[in-house]
Write an enzyme that holds these catalytic residues in place. Structure first.
Site, PDB file in Angstrom:
ATOM      1  N   SER A  85       0.839  -1.193   0.000  1.00 28.82           N
ATOM      2  CA  SER A  85       0.000   0.000   0.000  1.00 28.82           C
ATOM      3  C   SER A  85       0.876   1.245   0.000  1.00 28.82           C
ATOM      4  O   SER A  85       2.005   1.222   0.513  1.00 28.82           O
ATOM      5  CB  SER A  85      -0.860  -0.019   1.271  1.00 28.82           C
ATOM      6  N   TYR A 144      -1.758  -0.705  10.977  1.00 22.30           N
ATOM      7  CA  TYR A 144      -2.020  -1.291   9.654  1.00 22.30           C
ATOM      8  C   TYR A 144      -0.845  -1.026   8.715  1.00 22.30           C
ATOM      9  O   TYR A 144      -0.339  -1.931   8.050  1.00 22.30           O
ATOM     10  CB  TYR A 144      -3.314  -0.712   9.053  1.00 22.30           C
ATOM     11  N   LYS A 149       2.054  -3.618   6.672  1.00 21.81           N
ATOM     12  CA  LYS A 149       2.461  -3.646   5.256  1.00 21.81           C
ATOM     13  C   LYS A 149       3.972  -3.462   5.146  1.00 21.81           C
ATOM     14  O   LYS A 149       4.642  -4.163   4.387  1.00 21.81           O
ATOM     15  CB  LYS A 149       1.719  -2.556   4.463  1.00 21.81           C
TER      16      LYS A 149
HETATM   17  N1  LIG Z   1      -8.872  -1.222  -0.506  1.00 19.60           N
HETATM   18  C1  LIG Z   1      -7.869  -0.388  -0.293  1.00 19.60           C
HETATM   19  O1  LIG Z   1      -8.064   0.822  -0.180  1.00 19.60           O
HETATM   20  C2  LIG Z   1      -6.439  -0.898  -0.218  1.00 19.60           C
HETATM   21  C3  LIG Z   1      -5.381  -0.010  -0.431  1.00 19.60           C
HETATM   22  C4  LIG Z   1      -4.076  -0.497  -0.343  1.00 19.60           C
HETATM   23  C5  LIG Z   1      -3.847  -1.836  -0.044  1.00 19.60           C
HETATM   24  N2  LIG Z   1      -4.900  -2.667   0.157  1.00 19.60           N
HETATM   25  C6  LIG Z   1      -4.632  -4.075   0.481  1.00 19.60           C
HETATM   26  O2  LIG Z   1      -5.192  -4.880  -0.526  1.00 19.60           O
HETATM   27  C7  LIG Z   1      -5.636  -6.133   0.019  1.00 19.60           C
HETATM   28  C8  LIG Z   1      -7.071  -6.364  -0.375  1.00 19.60           C
HETATM   29  O3  LIG Z   1      -7.857  -5.262   0.065  1.00 19.60           O
HETATM   30  P1  LIG Z   1      -9.426  -5.233  -0.159  1.00 19.60           P
HETATM   31  O4  LIG Z   1      -9.822  -3.805  -0.252  1.00 19.60           O
HETATM   32  O5  LIG Z   1      -9.817  -6.179  -1.229  1.00 19.60           O
HETATM   33  O6  LIG Z   1      -9.903  -5.791   1.255  1.00 19.60           O
HETATM   34  P2  LIG Z   1     -11.088  -6.789   1.615  1.00 19.60           P
HETATM   35  O7  LIG Z   1     -11.273  -6.751   3.077  1.00 19.60           O
HETATM   36  O8  LIG Z   1     -12.265  -6.543   0.738  1.00 19.60           O
HETATM   37  O9  LIG Z   1     -10.455  -8.196   1.184  1.00 19.60           O
HETATM   38  C9  LIG Z   1      -9.579  -8.916   2.016  1.00 19.60           C
HETATM   39  C10 LIG Z   1     -10.120 -10.330   2.102  1.00 19.60           C
HETATM   40  O10 LIG Z   1      -9.234 -11.129   2.891  1.00 19.60           O
HETATM   41  C11 LIG Z   1     -10.027 -11.962   3.713  1.00 19.60           C
HETATM   42  N3  LIG Z   1      -9.172 -12.330   4.858  1.00 19.60           N
HETATM   43  C12 LIG Z   1      -8.681 -11.514   5.824  1.00 19.60           C
HETATM   44  N4  LIG Z   1      -7.905 -12.211   6.681  1.00 19.60           N
HETATM   45  C13 LIG Z   1      -7.919 -13.503   6.239  1.00 19.60           C
HETATM   46  C14 LIG Z   1      -7.292 -14.703   6.696  1.00 19.60           C
HETATM   47  N5  LIG Z   1      -6.537 -14.732   7.792  1.00 19.60           N
HETATM   48  N6  LIG Z   1      -7.524 -15.859   6.005  1.00 19.60           N
HETATM   49  C15 LIG Z   1      -8.305 -15.850   4.884  1.00 19.60           C
HETATM   50  N7  LIG Z   1      -8.908 -14.737   4.402  1.00 19.60           N
HETATM   51  C16 LIG Z   1      -8.712 -13.585   5.075  1.00 19.60           C
HETATM   52  C17 LIG Z   1     -11.268 -11.155   4.068  1.00 19.60           C
HETATM   53  O11 LIG Z   1     -12.354 -11.948   4.415  1.00 19.60           O
HETATM   54  C18 LIG Z   1     -11.496 -10.395   2.763  1.00 19.60           C
HETATM   55  O12 LIG Z   1     -12.376 -11.087   1.906  1.00 19.60           O
HETATM   56  C19 LIG Z   1      -5.396  -6.025   1.530  1.00 19.60           C
HETATM   57  O13 LIG Z   1      -4.162  -6.643   1.831  1.00 19.60           O
HETATM   58  C20 LIG Z   1      -5.308  -4.532   1.769  1.00 19.60           C
HETATM   59  O14 LIG Z   1      -4.524  -4.234   2.889  1.00 19.60           O
HETATM   60  C21 LIG Z   1      -6.194  -2.238   0.058  1.00 19.60           C
END
Ligand SMILES: NC(=O)c1ccc[n+]([C@@H]2O[C@H](COP(=O)([O-])OP(=O)(O)OC[C@H]3O[C@@H](n4cnc5c(N)ncnc54)[C@H](O)[C@@H]3O)[C@@H](O)[C@H]2O)c1
Length: 338
Positions: A124, A148, A152
């Site tokens: 991120s 958080y 990362k």
């Molecule tokens: N959405 C954003 O703004 C953003 C920005 C930068 C980075 N990210 C990163 O991108 C990735 C995806 O983000 P997103 O927006 O799709 O989030 P999200 O919460 O929609 O998706 C993450 C998924 O991981 C699953 N999960 C969490 N812990 C788990 C575990 N221990 N075992 C199995 N499944 C698990 C959750 O149920 C969820 O479906 C994350 O790592 C997040 O930190 C997101």
């Protein structure tokens, strides 16, 4: 051979599953539904007209990973699974360190043991902390402003060390601000409770679930005084993952490389609200309130390195992001819950 997508029922994972399928890859999804629902898996299967394999399980459970690696021909992994709410991470840091680092360590260990060598990791732009120079390049100093963000930062370091010790090839994708939805309107972001991010909040105001948008700070040193971010369409982001996997077979083979995924365009909060109003066809109520502690004034990516090493660049503009996000929210005012 197949690609394992952890967190595959989540917002970015689900869109990436569709993009990987469209690119001709076989996909195995893993999720524990901590922040997603089985309806997202149904939507992926409907969009891809496939019976894509889905495994319900927790990434920290080694037996789940062993079973997947033993029963499917996995040769590459895209690792999304994590908790992602910055504010919540300040309140329950151990949950964040436990889940996000536990997942990354468990996955990397299982990959090494099962001889799976290619990994794309969801990092991120939070690893840039308070950025010094804008646009941000990958060699900018890194740090974090929240538990958080530290998960990362630390996951990146863990993967760099494992890559060096065990010949893992890794791309650390540093996302900017993903928004939008699949153009069908059947797949999109469905946050639990009050949304933490601007665009889902704006769209919930537009469907009447929330009253008005609070704009945190109107006196920043930006063109209109509100904070500036680099919003990127989730389908562009998904396509960036396909490009990253391709690059692991080519220019990024044998390395652990950080790459920004952003558009290079900074948009202010007020510009986003205005673009959302245009998409919705009605004004969106907002009020400028105090700055939120810890928020940064502006950040956007230098996307040049992604173009160079992945051959990828974003193609969808802010109006398209808002059109598609609204199309999803309009058809699914309560998300996957109906
Ligand atoms: N959405 C954003 O703004 C953003 C920005 C930068 C980075 N990210 C990163 O991108 C990735 C995806 O983000 P997103 O927006 O799709 O989030 P999200 O919460 O929609 O998706 C993450 C998924 O991981 C699953 N999960 C969490 N812990 C788990 C575990 N221990 N075992 C199995 N499944 C698990 C959750 O149920 C969820 O479906 C994350 O790592 C997040 O930190 C997101």
């Amino acid at each position: 051979m197949a690609v394992l997508v952890t967190g595959g029922a989540g917002y970015i994972g689900s869109h990436t599953a569709v993009a990987l399928h469209e690119a001709g890859r076989k996909v195995v999804l893993l999720d524990n539904f901590d922040n997603s629902s089985p309806a997202a898996v149904d939507a992926i299967r409907a969009l891809t007209t496939s019976d894509m394999t889905f495994v319900e399980g927790d990434l920290r459970d080694r037996s789940v990973l062993d079973h997947i690696f033993e029963t499917h021909d996995i040769d590459e992994v895209v690792h999304f699974a994590a908790h992602k709410a910055v504010g919540e991470s300040v309140t329950i840091p151990l949950d964040y360190y436990g889940n996000n680092l536990g997942s990354t360590i468990g996955l990397a260990g299982a990959m090494v043991e099962h001889g799976v060598r290619k990994l794309v990791f969801s990092s991120s732009c939070t690893v840039y902390g308070q950025p010094g120079t804008i646009p941000v390049t990958e060699d900018a100093p890194t740090g974090a402003e929240s538990p958080y963000g530290w998960t990362k930062f630390m996951s990146e370091q863990i993967l760099r060390d494992v890559a060096a010790a065990a010949d893992l090839d890794v791309v650390l994708l540093r996302y900017f601000n993903p928004v939008g939805a699949h153009e069908s309107g059947t797949l999109g972001e469905d946050p639990n409770g009050i949304p933490n991010n601007l665009v889902p909040y704006v769209m919930q105001v537009a469907v009447g679930r929330l009253e008005e948008v609070g704009v945190f700070g109107g006196d920043y040193n930006t063109p209109d005084g509100s904070g500036v971010r680099d919003y990127i369409h989730v389908v562009d982001l998904a396509e960036g993952h396909v490009a990253a996997l391709d690059a692991l077979d080519g220019s990024l083979q044998g390395a652990c490389t950080a790459v920004n995924l952003g558009t290079g365009v900074g948009s202010s909060v007020l510009e986003v609200i205005s673009a959302a109003s245009d998409a919705v066809g009605a004004p969106i109520a907002y009020e400028i309130v105090d700055r939120r502690p810890g928020d940064i004034e502006q950040i956007y990516a230098d996307p040049a390195y992604a173009k160079e090493v992945l051959g990828w660049e974003s193609t969808r503009d802010l109006a398209t992001m808002m059109r598609d996000h609204w199309n999803w929210q309009r058809q699914n005012p309560n998300g996957f819950g109906g």
